[in-house]
Design a protein around this motif. Structure first.
Motif, PDB file in Angstrom:
ATOM      1  N   ARG A 220       0.856  -1.186   0.000  1.00 40.89           N
ATOM      2  CA  ARG A 220       0.000   0.000   0.000  1.00 40.89           C
ATOM      3  C   ARG A 220       0.892   1.236   0.000  1.00 40.89           C
ATOM      4  N   ASP A 221       2.005   1.128   0.730  1.00 34.94           N
ATOM      5  CA  ASP A 221       3.019   2.178   0.754  1.00 34.94           C
ATOM      6  C   ASP A 221       4.380   1.506   0.584  1.00 34.94           C
ATOM      7  N   TYR A 235       4.559   3.666  -4.344  1.00 28.81           N
ATOM      8  CA  TYR A 235       3.142   3.620  -3.988  1.00 28.81           C
ATOM      9  C   TYR A 235       2.929   4.330  -2.653  1.00 28.81           C
ATOM     10  N   GLN A 237      -0.406   5.161  -0.084  1.00 23.05           N
ATOM     11  CA  GLN A 237      -1.822   4.948   0.219  1.00 23.05           C
ATOM     12  C   GLN A 237      -2.529   4.195  -0.906  1.00 23.05           C
ATOM     13  N   GLY A 238      -1.842   3.194  -1.412  1.00 24.32           N
ATOM     14  CA  GLY A 238      -2.425   2.327  -2.422  1.00 24.32           C
ATOM     15  C   GLY A 238      -2.400   2.856  -3.837  1.00 24.32           C
TER      16      GLY A 238
END
Length: 446
Positions: A220-221, A235, A237-238
């Motif tokens: 996600r990060d 990446y 927050q997705g």
């Protein structure tokens, strides 16, 4: 003593001869490709020209890596492909005259002209900050190439990059522009009908295509680096917020040295602006064997190979850093570290925090399906020879998504053969099936 001198002299003559041979091979192959494009062959035999592009790109890569055996192999293959194309042109039937000229329908997604010029800050990758690259020169652009293949751009959030145009800045070389865009120098030259000795100038417009499939990931990060892709993706927050081309470790693998970039998960353990480079023991040993002065460290400054920004990973000896050789980006030229174009590294440095997770992966083949149902495939060379073959990789991806009946396997074969490193459509065209049905219906009695 005289024997030694004679040996050294003959060796030097041999090396000069080898280098001259390769220079002639490169020049002849690139000149042949440019001549074929000028004659309009790209529109008659597009797949054959793309295959020739890919072969020259592979030969050029091995040439830069001083792998003379493989360079020779691929330059000879390119020469053979030129001969086959010329043979096909000679045996190609002349079309019968028509009473009216009709324009064939365009394939979905094909554009009829190159995209308008955009500033370099907008074309390296998407998304990108306006401050990441210098602004374009204000000089008037020169004329574009005489023979242009349509640039097809796919609209999908599974892709990064674009098919468009680039305006040359003052003092830029084709090699530097290719590095900045994250494309092969040979393919960039071929796309713009540039021969080996052709020069470029400020304001000139170059066409390019760097559309790539975003690799699947588990973050996600975090940071994902795909070795065959020569790309880094960030990446947050997705959402993929940053991507850039990189240079990675050479394929060199001997009993003494392994300069290949390793795969595996990591974390950013330290960040440094104006870093001091502490030379690793393996590189000091290489210096010793090559008879060079053994350097233990290099302070910040213009001679520091780490450039102005560096991030240390938890993988032993592996840094993500800027470079004093920006033209080396999108090649395999390092001792294992990840080099980033200087302006792009400055932006990445600001975005990444200490303890950011990451992973270096090895996926030479990538697959994606767009929102409108187009199936895209992207193939790169298996530079480190880690797979069982690109065909097997592609088949596994297609079958895993149960797309066997929806792809054109001949198109798959061509994408694998070209290894162009960009997203290409492999969808089995439904319109062709409908055309067959319509023809059969027309021939049936009513």
């Amino acid at each position: 003593m005289n024997c030694i001198k004679f040996f050294l002299f003959t060796t030097l003559c041999y090396l000069i001869g080898v280098n001259a041979t390769y220079a002639d091979q490169r020049s002849d192959a690139v000149a042949s490709l440019a001549r074929l494009r000028q004659e309009g062959v790209a529109s008659k035999l597009p797949d054959e020209i793309r295959s020739l592009d890919a072969t020259l790109a592979t030969a050029d890569m091995y040439y830069q890596l001083h792998d003379q055996k493989n360079a020779d192999r691929y330059y000879q293959l390119a020469t053979q492909k030129v001969a086959l194309i010329q043979q096909r042109l000679q045996t190609r039937p002349t079309p019968a005259p028509q009473s009216a000229v009709t324009t064939p329908p365009l394939q979905s997604g094909t554009v009829t002209a190159a995209a308008p010029p955009v500033a370099p800050a907008q074309i390296v990758q998407k998304p990108v900050s306006s401050s990441s690259l210098p602004q374009a020169a204000t000089e008037q652009p020169t004329s574009a190439v005489a023979e242009q293949e349509p640039l097809e751009e796919f609209g999908s959030d599974r892709l990064v990059g674009t098919a468009g145009t680039y305006t040359v800045l003052k003092g830029e070389s084709l090699r530097l522009i290719a590095a900045k865009l994250g494309v092969s120098r040979t393919q960039l030259a071929a796309m713009n009908n540039l021969g080996q000795k052709d020069s470029i100038k400020a304001g000139q417009i170059l066409r390019y295509n760097n559309q790539r499939i975003i690799p699947t990931h588990r973050f996600r990060d975090g940071i994902v680096i795909n070795i065959p892709d020569r790309m880094l993706y960030l990446y947050q927050q997705g959402i993929m917020t940053f991507s850039t081309a990189v240079a990675l470790g050479t394929p060199t693998k001997t009993k003494q040295f392994v300069w290949q970039t390793p795969t595996g998960k990591f974390k950013i353990v330290n960040k440094a602006k104006d870093p001091t480079w502490t030379v690793p023991p393996s590189i000091k040993e290489e210096m010793r064997l090559e008879g060079k002065e053994i350097i233990t460290s290099i302070p910040p400054g213009p001679t520091n190979p780490l450039g102005k920004y560096a991030m240390k990973t938890s993988l032993p000896g592996i840094l993500i850093h800027s470079t004093t050789k920006p033209w080396s980006i999108y090649t395999y030229a390092s001792h294992g570290c990840i080099r980033v174009f200087p302006q792009r590294m400055e932006e990445l440095f600001k975005l990444v925090k200490t303890n950011t997770p990451g992973e270096i992966i090895y996926k030479p083949v990538k697959l994606a399906v767009t929102d409108d149902g187009k199936i895209l495939l992207e193939a790169h060379g298996d530079i480190y020879n880690k797979t069982k073959g690109l065909t097997a990789e592609a088949q596994a991806l297609i079958r895993a998504q149960k797309l066997d009946g929806k792809v054109d396997w001949e198109k798959v074969k061509r994408v694998i053969s070209r290894k162009a490193g960009v997203a290409e459509e492999i969808t089995r065209i439904a319109s062709e099936e409908q055309k067959t049905v319509d023809t059969a219906s027309a021939q049936s009695p009513s």
